[in-house]
Structure formats: structure tokens, C-alpha cells
Design an enzyme around this catalytic site. Sequence first.
Site, PDB file in Angstrom:
ATOM      1  CG  HIS A 123      -0.582  -1.847  -3.941  1.00  0.00           C
ATOM      2  ND1 HIS A 123      -1.524  -2.840  -3.889  1.00  0.00           N
ATOM      3  CD2 HIS A 123       0.506  -2.379  -4.532  1.00  0.00           C
ATOM      4  CE1 HIS A 123      -1.004  -3.941  -4.442  1.00  0.00           C
ATOM      5  NE2 HIS A 123       0.227  -3.673  -4.840  1.00  0.00           N
ATOM      6  CB  ILE A 135       0.500  -0.108  12.154  1.00  0.00           C
ATOM      7  CG1 ILE A 135       0.035   0.512  13.473  1.00  0.00           C
ATOM      8  CG2 ILE A 135      -0.517  -1.112  11.613  1.00  0.00           C
ATOM      9  CD1 ILE A 135      -0.379  -0.470  14.530  1.00  0.00           C
ATOM     10  CB  VAL A 157      -0.569  -2.902   6.144  1.00  0.00           C
ATOM     11  CG1 VAL A 157      -1.694  -3.582   5.375  1.00  0.00           C
ATOM     12  CG2 VAL A 157      -1.127  -2.175   7.357  1.00  0.00           C
ATOM     13  CB  VAL A 197       2.486   0.580   3.566  1.00  0.00           C
ATOM     14  CG1 VAL A 197       2.589   0.890   2.095  1.00  0.00           C
ATOM     15  CG2 VAL A 197       1.122   0.000   3.894  1.00  0.00           C
ATOM     16  CG  ASP A 239       1.387  -6.920 -12.766  1.00  0.00           C
ATOM     17  OD1 ASP A 239       1.815  -7.480 -11.758  1.00  0.00           O
ATOM     18  OD2 ASP A 239       0.573  -5.982 -12.752  1.00  0.00           O
ATOM     19  N   GLY A 246       6.157  -3.632  -3.445  1.00  0.00           N
ATOM     20  CA  GLY A 246       5.904  -5.055  -3.668  1.00  0.00           C
ATOM     21  C   GLY A 246       5.841  -5.879  -2.399  1.00  0.00           C
ATOM     22  CB  ALA A 263       2.391   4.531   9.029  1.00  0.00           C
ATOM     23  CB  CYS A 312      11.959  11.910 -53.704  1.00  0.00           C
ATOM     24  SG  CYS A 312      12.309  10.408 -54.527  1.00  0.00           S
TER      25      CYS A 312
END
Length: 731
Positions: A455, A495, A497, A486, A417, A483, A488, A15
Site C-alpha cells: 500500500h 501491533i 496499523v 495491517v 478511486d 482497505g 503483525a 474482402c
Amino acid sequence: MKPVKINAKINGMHCASCVTAVENAVTKLKGVKNASVNLSTEDILLTFDPSQISINTISNAVKSAGYQLIEDNSEAEFNKVKIKEYQVNKIKIFVGFSIGIPLMVLMYVPFHKLMWINYLIFAVSTPVFIFLSAPIFKNAFVAIKNRTLTMDVMYALGIGIAYTSSVLGTFGILLTHDFMFYETAIMLASFLILGRYLESRARGRTSEAIKKLAAMMPQEAWIEKDGEVLKVPIGNVQKDNIVIVKPGERIPIDGIIEEGQSYVDESMATGESMPLMRTVGMEVIGGTLSKNALKIRVTRIGENTFLSQIIKLVEQAQTSKPPVQKFADRVVTYLIPAVLAIAILSFVAWYFLFNSSLIFALTRLIAVLVVACPCALGLATPTAVTVGLGRGAELGILIKNSEVLELSEKARIVIMDKTGTITDGKLAITDVKGVTVTDDKLLALAASVEQYSEHPIAEALVNAVQKQNSKLLDIGDFKNFEGQGVSALIESNYIMVGNEQFMGSKQVMISDIVRQQAVTLKNQGNTVIYIGRQDNCLGIIALADRPKPESAGTISEFKKMKYDLWMLTGDNDVSANAIARQVGIDNIKANILPGEKARIVSQLQSDGNKVVFIGDGINDAPALAQADIGIAMGQGTDIAIETGDIVLVRNNFRDALAALQLGKKVMQRIKQNIFWAFAYNIALIPLAAGLIYPILRIDFKPEFAGLAMALSSITVVSLSLMLKNYTPPAK
Ligand code: ADP
Ligand code: MG
């Protein structure tokens, strides 16, 4: 020390008042952070600090509260206890009714003058009565010792009064020979045991979905060792072992395919009914069914396998309590003393005010005590939650916390999204436009920078280069700008991107010609990324991301249900608009950083809205956490279990709709259950108290009260079991 969370079983609860009794006994212990008991699954979810308290101490506290804690969470152990209990109860029910029914018939025969018959009835009833009701009295004494009022106290009072006054009547002590209602005591006890037995059987069925999942796990596996193949128990399989799967067998454990290819039926884990092609290098889930032979390398064992994690997650969610249940539990704690008062009051009123016979007044007292059992109320929520969450798990919809069920009724705003949620996130490169370098060089540079990113854009670029059989360049100083993009170091040049804003923030100059080309590509619904070397834009790459096939249909369903729909994306507004048009979303916000998504959610919340956020769990974690209901699209086996209140294992956008719908259905069922539980109590208490006796002359016998209570619990459990039939909207 970090508190540990464990799941164990509790035996002996009947119960809602038992639930509170166990929870109180445990939570008052030092070192116990939290204890949540589910009456439906008979599970307890314990959070405690092992440096302060041991599980043994907790187990003893449960014992002295009158229940049994079975630490070994294995179903087998618990089932043994249950099966024995069922057998004893079946015998009790049989004995109870085969003595109780003839006694009831006998009561209509005027035999009271014959003393020896009275003595005979006493002699027959007494051992039966003790056999049936000893546990009820034992529980009642434990409860009183712990200063709690449980239903067993009420029952013990009810049948105790019936039996004692019958004995007194038999021997003419204080009462006359009219006081013979042994049959009431015995029938009442029999109905009680019958009700509990039926209810317990039905309750057992509420967690079938999860039991079925657990049963999918094979117990043995074929492993290859030093050129030999041996059969071993699953517990002996180690990570990185090579396991052989035979055609048509279940894959025994999570792993990656080393050799072979096969259609794999993953429906038990993901709800996906179509078998999927799995080849070398792909992950497979333990428990799923493989059509052909495979050789796999084990990646996860024991508690870490996908299926074990799902089972644990759902079991814990089933034991968590939505706020309505906390409310119902509180009502129950007041209901019992209130009923005791009503019972005494009706006795006093009938006997002293209306001068009824003592026997009539006593019968009213007993009937009220019994009819007021809030059992059904205690079952209303946990049974619906258990069945609903279990059904969700079957469909690949993991609801991690039962609190979201209530929110699913209140939420009106759904934010989603774009990439990976509305679109499938598997981007295809459509154009590569090098300006000062060749197209191939541009792609090679971009992919090399992306090699450490998770990503979807990164995945697409790296795959493209690998397909050309070209090599990725060595990079240094990799940085991820969530967001945006990147960067490097390659051959002592930075560079970059990423998107247009990202180029802006890195002072990369974009020529008008490049800008023009980008606009044309974006207008086609493509995502365009820019590649910069120092301050020089080397060119652009366009990637197409198609909406998932189910997206447009699901959006229109959402609209029909009058949800306020928003699409948030980090992508540029031209591409975002193109996708939004294709799926039918009117409200979009583009160029949004991941952190801003969470801020937008919290802004809407501060206006008093309950917000649903549907994201892909990779970069949407803050928004998923902020939302009232965070729905994370699972990425197959790499499921982002931590993020989101609801995880969609299949990665199918339509499941988001199904999840909200299922949540609402469970909530509706809970409300109906609570209504029915109350209805029984509220309708029957006046009847039992004899309120309508003067009008209708219906003598509502305590036995009927016992039957009615059994029926109310069974109604509620059956209603909950209907949630098993939930089917998501068709494609
Ligand atoms: P969404 O909100 O649609 O899931 P994200 O927030 O992940 O998108 O990314 C927003 C934008 O930032 C992308 O459209 C892309 O232009 C850029 N971006 C993010 N991460 C990367 C990356 N690793 N490489 C290139 N561009 C990126
Ligand atoms: Mg995304």
C-alpha cells in the site's frame, strides 16, 4: 490441456467475405476454440487446444479455403510475401492498362466488319486476360468448392461473362460479331487489381504505430562477463546479465540500474514526452533512449519485456472484434447472394421485359456484380480499430479490448478511486504523534508492520524509517486487511496499523484526546492512521496525499462532457471531502472497502447504466473488473496489465479522459466508415442495374463500377488513417 492463444498472419484476403471464409474454415475444426481475423492487419488470433489439433492442421484448412497462413509471426517473413505480391501486381496493372486503354479506343472504330482485326484482338487479349485474372478464377473455384460465395466469385462471373461472350462473338458462335467487349474484361480486371493494390498499401499503414514500436527494440547488447565487455545478439542476453548502455543509445532490454544515472526518454513506451531521471535501483525499459552511460542488471527478457508485452497486447486487441463489426460481417454474408439475385433480375428485366439488346442487358449484369463489392464495409471497422488502438499505444493508452470502444460511447457514469488515481499516491508523513511511546518508536513499529504491504501508506512509512537509517523490527504473523490496515506480531504483542474502523474491529481503545488530534489533521486533507498494541492505541500518524497536478483540470473537463462523477475511497470521509473540494468532485462515498466498490458499480449497472471505473489497479481490481470500462492507472513499469480494459502506462489522470475520448472518436469513425461503405453500394447498385438509364441515358460501364469500388475502399481506409492525428486535450 490449457488452450493456447497465438497470433499468425493470413495472406490472400481482399474482402469481408474472405474474413468470414477464413474464420469459418478454422472455427469448424475440432479443438479450435476461437478464431478472429483482422482484415486490416491481416492477423489471425487463434485460440486452440494443442492436444486436439496442431497448427499444421489449421494451416492446411486455411490453405484449402484458398488462403495462406504464415505461422511465423515475424513481420519480415510476411513482408517478403507481400513485396513479391506487390511487384507482380504492379506489372499486371501496367500490362492491363496498356492493353485495355487502346482496346477501349478501338471499340469506337467501326471495324467489326473486318474479321482479321477481331481475330487479332482476340489473340492479344487472351493471354493478357489470363495473366490478369487467373488468381481471381482460382479463388472463385476454391470458394465454390467450399460452398461459399465470396467477392471473387462475383468478379470471376463478371469478367468471365464479358470475356466468354466476346470470344463467342468473335467466332460467331451463338452470338453476333457485335459482342466484342474484351476491353471490359481487361479494364475491369485491371481496376480490380489496382484497387486491391492501393487498398493493401494503405491497409499496411494502419498498423504502423505497432511496427514502429517493434522497431525500437535493439537487436544487440553489450554485456559484461568475467570483466570483459562483449557484443551479443539480444536473444543471447540472459536474466541477471549485466548490460552496459552507452550514452545516447537505446537501452537494449528491461533491467534495474546498477551503476550510473541518466535522463531516459521513455516516450515510445509510455507516451511521456519529458525525459525522466533514472538512478541506481530504478527500473528501465528496453527500447527507451538513455542520455548517459548506464550499467543495468537484466530483469526481463524475450517475450516478457515491457515493450514485447505491449506489442502483443495491442496486436491481440486489434484483432478482437467490437460488436458493430460482427454486425457488418453478418450483413456481408447476406449482401453477396442478394446482389447476385439483383444482377440476374436486372438482366432478365432488361432483356425480356424491356426488350433491350442482349449486350446492354449483359453489361447491366456485369456492372451490378462488380459494384456490389462489400469490401469497404469489411474494412470499415478493422482499419479504424487498428489505427485507433495503435495511436493509443503511442500515447501510453493501452486499450486491451475493442469492445470497450462501443461502451465508451454509452457510458455516462465515471467512478474514480482517490489514492493513486486522483492523488499521486506518494504520501508524505506530516505528523507523528506518539501517546504512550516516543514518536520515533511509534514510526518504527508502524513501518515494521507495513514492511510486507504494498500500500502507498506502507511505502511512505518504510521510506521514512530507512531515511533515518533506523532498522525495521522483525515481525511475525503478518496479516493484510484489504482497505482497512495491517497487523503483525512484534515481541509477542500484536501491533495493528490502519484506520479508525480497523481499530474498532480489533477492540483498540482510542482516547478522546487522540480522537480530537485526528479530526484536526483529517480536516487538513490528511490521511490519518492509528497504531494499536493489543487494545491500546499508541498514537497516530498523518500522511498528506496531494492531488496530481492534472486532476482538477481533468475533473472539470469531465464535467464539461456531462459525465456523472463519483469518488469512492477507503479513506475517512473528512480527508476524502478535503481532497474532493480541492479537485472539484461533488459526489463522494468514503470508508468504502475494496469489495464494496465493485458492489456499488454493479448496483449502478443493474439500473441500466454503463459504468467507467478508474482505479490504480492495486486494490481496485474487483471494481475494475466489474465496470464496463475498467481504466487502470499503470505504475510505471510495474504496470498492472491484467487489471482493467484500458491501462494508462503513464499513471497520468488526464489520460483517462483521453482514453474515453479516443474510444469515442474511433467509434464515430467506424460509423462514418460504415455509412460511406453502404452509401457507395446503395447509390451505385441502381445505377449499375440501369435504373436511371431511361432518364439520364448514362451507360454505367462495368469498368466504372470497378473504379468506384476501388475508390470506396480507399475512402474508408483514408478516413481511418486520419485517427493517427488524434491528440489528447492539452494540459
Ligand atoms: P483508496 O480507496 O483511497 O485507494 P484503500 O482502500 O487502499 O484506499 O484504503 C482505505 C483506508 O484503509 C486507507 O485510507 C487507510 O486508512 C487504511 N489502510 C489500508 N491499507 C492500509 C495499510 N497497509 N496500512 C495502513 N492503513 C491502511
Ligand atoms: Mg487506491
